[in-house]
Design a protein around this motif. Sequence first.
Motif, PDB file in Angstrom:
ATOM      1  N   ALA B 134     -46.291 -17.345  10.284  1.00 32.67           N
ATOM      2  CA  ALA B 134     -46.987 -17.714  11.408  1.00 32.67           C
ATOM      3  C   ALA B 134     -47.379 -19.193  11.069  1.00 32.67           C
ATOM      4  CB  ALA B 134     -48.284 -16.726  11.837  1.00 32.67           C
ATOM      5  N   VAL B 137     -44.255 -23.945  12.217  1.00 31.80           N
ATOM      6  CA  VAL B 137     -43.913 -24.022  13.372  1.00 31.80           C
ATOM      7  C   VAL B 137     -42.578 -23.531  13.658  1.00 31.80           C
ATOM      8  CG1 VAL B 137     -43.245 -25.686  15.248  1.00 31.80           C
ATOM      9  CG2 VAL B 137     -45.566 -25.990  14.029  1.00 31.80           C
ATOM     10  N   VAL B 140     -42.251 -19.844  13.916  1.00 36.86           N
ATOM     11  CA  VAL B 140     -42.969 -19.479  15.278  1.00 36.86           C
ATOM     12  C   VAL B 140     -41.839 -19.542  16.280  1.00 36.86           C
ATOM     13  CG1 VAL B 140     -44.814 -19.538  16.880  1.00 36.86           C
ATOM     14  CG2 VAL B 140     -45.199 -19.995  14.543  1.00 36.86           C
ATOM     15  N   LEU B 190     -44.244 -10.128  18.237  1.00 39.34           N
ATOM     16  CA  LEU B 190     -44.471 -11.402  17.327  1.00 39.34           C
ATOM     17  C   LEU B 190     -45.389 -10.958  16.224  1.00 39.34           C
ATOM     18  CD1 LEU B 190     -45.104 -14.127  20.288  1.00 39.34           C
ATOM     19  CD2 LEU B 190     -43.183 -13.850  18.688  1.00 39.34           C
ATOM     20  N   ARG B 191     -46.527 -10.310  16.616  1.00 39.71           N
ATOM     21  CA  ARG B 191     -47.466  -9.823  15.288  1.00 39.71           C
ATOM     22  C   ARG B 191     -46.637  -9.226  14.212  1.00 39.71           C
ATOM     23  NH1 ARG B 191     -52.700 -11.025  16.524  1.00 39.71           N
ATOM     24  NH2 ARG B 191     -53.361 -10.666  18.570  1.00 39.71           N
ATOM     25  N   MET B 194     -44.118 -11.722  12.599  1.00 42.45           N
ATOM     26  CA  MET B 194     -44.796 -12.698  11.670  1.00 42.45           C
ATOM     27  C   MET B 194     -45.740 -12.125  10.671  1.00 42.45           C
ATOM     28  SD  MET B 194     -45.015 -15.983  14.078  1.00 42.45           S
ATOM     29  CE  MET B 194     -46.157 -15.331  15.476  1.00 42.45           C
ATOM     30  N   LEU B 196     -48.604 -10.509  11.358  1.00 40.89           N
ATOM     31  CA  LEU B 196     -49.940 -10.888  11.786  1.00 40.89           C
ATOM     32  C   LEU B 196     -50.756  -9.372  12.113  1.00 40.89           C
ATOM     33  CD1 LEU B 196     -49.543 -13.882  13.792  1.00 40.89           C
ATOM     34  CD2 LEU B 196     -50.404 -13.854  11.479  1.00 40.89           C
TER      35      LEU B 196
END
Lengths: 204, 206, 295
Positions: B134, B137, B140, B190-191, B194, B196
Amino acid sequence: MNHKHSDPLDRALGSLPRDVQPERDLWSDIRAEISTPSAATRSASPRAAMRLWMSLAAGFLLIVASSVTTYVITQQAAQKKLLVAQQAAAAQLQQAPAVAVMPASFGGQEAMSAEYLRARQALDAEFQRQIKTLPPVTRAKLERNLADLRRAASEISATLAEHPNHALLQELLLSTYQSELALLGSVTNLSVPTLTSTPSETRL
Amino acid sequence: MLSGALAVATAHNNVMTADRSPLSDGALVDSARQGDMRAFERLYRLHSARVMGVCLRMCRRRDVAEDCVQQTFVRAWRNLSAFEGRSAFGTWLHRIAVNEVLTYARNHGTRTEGDDSLDAADEGSQATPGEFDASEVMDVERALATLPEGARHVVVLQAVYGYSHEEVADMLGIAVGTCKAQLHRGRRLLRERMGLGDAPLAEVES
Amino acid sequence: MRAIVTALSLVLTSWCAVCAASDEDTVERTLPADLRGEVEIVNLSGDVQVRGWDRAEVQIHAELGEGVEKLDVQSSKGRTSINVIVQGHHNSGSSDLVVEIPRDSTLLVKTVSADQTIADVRGVQRLQAVSGSINTQVWSEEFSVKTISGEVTVSGHKTPAVANVNTVSGDVNLADIVGELNLETVTGDMQVSMPTLNRARIQTTNGDLHLVTLLARDGRLEAEAINGDLSFTLRQPIDAEFDIETFNGEIDNCFGPKSVRTSEFAPGNALRFKEGAGSARVRIKTLNGGVEICK
């Protein structure tokens, strides 16, 4: 959500540059295309004209529809029928045990009782009949919201098919059905007295 | 293809710091409406990078994105009379751009926004949890590109470009509810990808 | 001569027809009414303004639009009904009503596109509109407000009441309501401020909620959303047990504990914790909607 800066995902997404330069300058191609009258321009005109016509037609229909807004349910029998259908459907929903879901290969349909489905169908038929009497804007909003509810129910059903007996999903599905019934019933009691009916004495 | 394109683009990212006040856009639009192509070129210079950002992240391919940018400005020129100034010019351009992206997707056989079903089986390209960093860039961007189309479109417009649920739903031609669902799904994916907010499992009290 | 008379008659008739067509009827009526009676008002479109006063009378001022056949006013046995009767197939113009009623009356108002503005009515209120907005004040009696798409604004006076609010897509703004709340929307957004919450049941499919309140001791708050985002700001002191669960959404809180996955094999996050002795109960469930809970 308010805590954007403290959420690492929000920070990550916020770090992305909004602007990305094209690798080549597109202006010369754009200028070339807009400088020459093209088929697209020619075909845009009939499309634009069609859009204008549709707007005018819609406007005309709105005026016509407003002028015939009588808010039917002047027939007591129809109102009673709707109320009965709503109560029957709601009763079935209350009595439903945890919603059993058939496997996705069968379309993920919930095994709701046949009586509930019949009652809901009756309610839906009345709803469809009655929203025709409403102004187009309101009718469109009702239909969109009903579609939203059914889409939500469909999504939850499909998810339940993958995660059977998930208590939260079952609870939310039941709530969504109840909301759907409430919406189908929401067009009742919209009667406004006209010369063709007696003034309403229905209590809200 | 995406990461390469972005690497070049961001390295050369000399974002126009020109004044983008509505006042200056308004004057340029007025002139362009009168046929002033230089004014329209100025609008292109001011807005093309952002339009490219929207297109590239939505369709993931540089060549397709550039075509979309080009078509966006061509359509904008031809429909300037339809721009009423109720929204910012940039917003209006983005609407056209999104339309171009969706049209391309429909014409080239990818899943369309009209298909509102959240197909849980379609999770986009295969990505392993925690594969992307994360703090980087580029990672991401790549994680965003792995999202399934519906979720990606919503995340780009809402989470990257700040449009509201209602605006995004309107742009994509989907219901607000679907938009929210896609956003949450995209954020969840996405979490995971990545690494997260991956909370430990716990007993759930019944 | 006859021709002139005929011509004049024709002109006069046409002129009167125009008058009739364009004339708005104004009706003024005053009737005696019970101080705690019931008043029902029905109007298609236009405006309905109702004000409570201390007289045992109902006073009506109506501007009736085209297509309105008559204003039907009936009064018997403590019940006053005021109905704007439209012709069945006529383009009904807008009619504006200003009605003063005894402030402790039970008030029922039904409109379609007419907006409702109610002030200083302290009895039970049952207000219903389709697309018209509803703006009212409430005290300590039960009230029920329903719309399809009309916006709802209710201002309380921090006296305990039972509030029932239901819209399909209309947005809802409730302020200074104390006591019990039943609130449901499909897509309408909700802003609610309750100085004290004893019981609240809030349900929405796609609407967003922001609720600011102080949970009463033994208070019960239940909120459910499919896709809407639910945001809560709870005032101190907080003495409650929290049970928050979402399938796809995110849970964001200021209290410290982190949400946990509910299953290794399925999506789902839950946050369960206690503040203080946990006398109040907060139960929040969503499918995709995010939850934010702060103090």
